[in-house]
Design an enzyme around this catalytic site. Structure first.
Site, short mmCIF file in Angstrom:
data_model
loop_
_atom_site.label_atom_id
_atom_site.label_comp_id
_atom_site.label_asym_id
_atom_site.label_seq_id
_atom_site.Cartn_x
_atom_site.Cartn_y
_atom_site.Cartn_z
N HIS A 182 42.66 39.00 35.30
CA HIS A 182 41.96 37.80 35.80
C HIS A 182 42.62 36.68 35.15
O HIS A 182 41.38 35.99 34.57
CB HIS A 182 40.44 37.87 35.98
N SER B 192 41.89 43.65 40.42
CA SER B 192 40.46 43.39 40.67
C SER B 192 40.16 44.63 41.44
O SER B 192 40.47 46.03 41.25
CB SER B 192 40.40 42.12 41.20
N GLU C 17 41.06 45.68 32.29
CA GLU C 17 40.76 44.43 32.16
C GLU C 17 39.32 44.23 32.85
O GLU C 17 38.99 45.07 33.49
CB GLU C 17 41.82 43.63 32.88
#
Length: 298
Positions: A272, A109, A202
């Site tokens: 995630h 992230s 992602e």
């Protein structure tokens, strides 16, 4: 490229918050997991601090991360969670000691900024689960893979093929992470050199037209033309908005990589999602995409 030493039972690791502050006490379960692996867990002085949405002020987060980089007793650095804020402290960090005595940094992230920055310094790191989400339901396999990677250093992942995959094979260094963060790093010294690399992407919670805009930015910047391979991880909760582009994530990726020949693996368990398989950034890896499976091995 330097690979940090593998962990051993009795090693000390540190938890800190270079981005957002923990939203709950879930990180405590992460501590229990690390201790069950035989590790000693230290909590950084400001790991639980709040400064608006951040895990402390910039100065506090910088201080904690510098401590983690410099203290020879610490063998691995675990950001508790992502969120936002890592890039605010990157340019103030001194990596001189870390480069001489590298240690694992593990996260994803917002931690994408840190992972790619240290890859540019010639140090491998791990894109994978963080203590805040160690105990997600359905994430047991990813957590066990992280333990094996930290203590044994091996990568061997096989998943079923996706019908959108582009077949082929590649062997190169893996870089990337969160799409929003990669686009955010363009023009900075933290952006990796993508030439001949395998790129992982992602994201979470982005409207599909945002995804299209960001992937188009990678294309216009010449990044997508330079790759040896592309791995598309989880794009969780990414939906059409009032402004529709008429394509899903896979179709967006295929459109903006048209004309290239490298393999593309879709629906890879990374990001995630509960099954957030750990991957070493900055280390050579083999990608095989055939009609039956996708395989990643070192």
């Amino acid at each position: 490229m330097k690979t940090p030493p593998l962990l051993r039972p009795g090693d000390e690791v540190i938890l800190l918050s270079p981005a957002s502050h923990p939203k709950s006490d879930q990180w405590r379960q992460g501590v229990e997991v690390l201790e069950s692996w035989g590790l000693k867990v230290r909590l950084a002085p400001h790991a639980l601090s709040h400064y608006f949405g951040f895990g402390g002020s910039d100065e506090e987060r910088l201080s904690d991360f510098q401590l983690a980089l410099d203290d020879p007793a610490i063998k691995a650095i675990f950001p508790i969670r992502g969120g936002y804020g890592s890039s605010r402290i990157l340019d103030q960090l001194n990596f001189e000691t870390f480069i001489k005595q590298p240690k694992w940094i593990i996260g994803f992230s917002d931690i994408t900024a840190i992972l790619n920055h240290v890859a540019n310094l010639g140090i491998a790191s791990i894109h994978g689960p963080m203590p805040h989400n160690f105990c997600q339901v359905g994430g047991d396999e990813a957590l066990e893979m992280l333990r094996n990677l930290l203590f044994e250093g091996k990568t061997h992942i096989e998943i079923e093929a996706d019908s959108d995959n582009r077949l082929g094979k590649a062997e190169s260094i893996l870089v990337g992470g969160n799409l929003s963060l990669i686009v955010h790093l363009i023009g900075s010294k933290s952006l990796p050199d993508f030439r001949g690399k395998i790129l992982l992407l992602e994201d979470v919670g982005e409207n599909l037209y945002h995804i299209d805009r960001m992937v188009l930015q990678l294309k216009r910047a010449g990044i997508l033309d330079q790759l040896a391979g592309l791995i598309v991880g989880g794009f969780s909760d990414c939906k059409e908005a009032g402004l529709s582009v008429g394509k899903n994530v896979n179709q967006i990726m295929l459109e903006h990589t048209s004309g290239s020949q490298y393999p593309i693996a879709f629906e890879f368990p990374s990001g995630h999602i509960a099954q957030n398989f750990p991957l070493v950034f900055g280390k050579n890896i083999k990608l095989l995409v055939n009609a039956n499976k996708v395989q990643l091995t070192d």
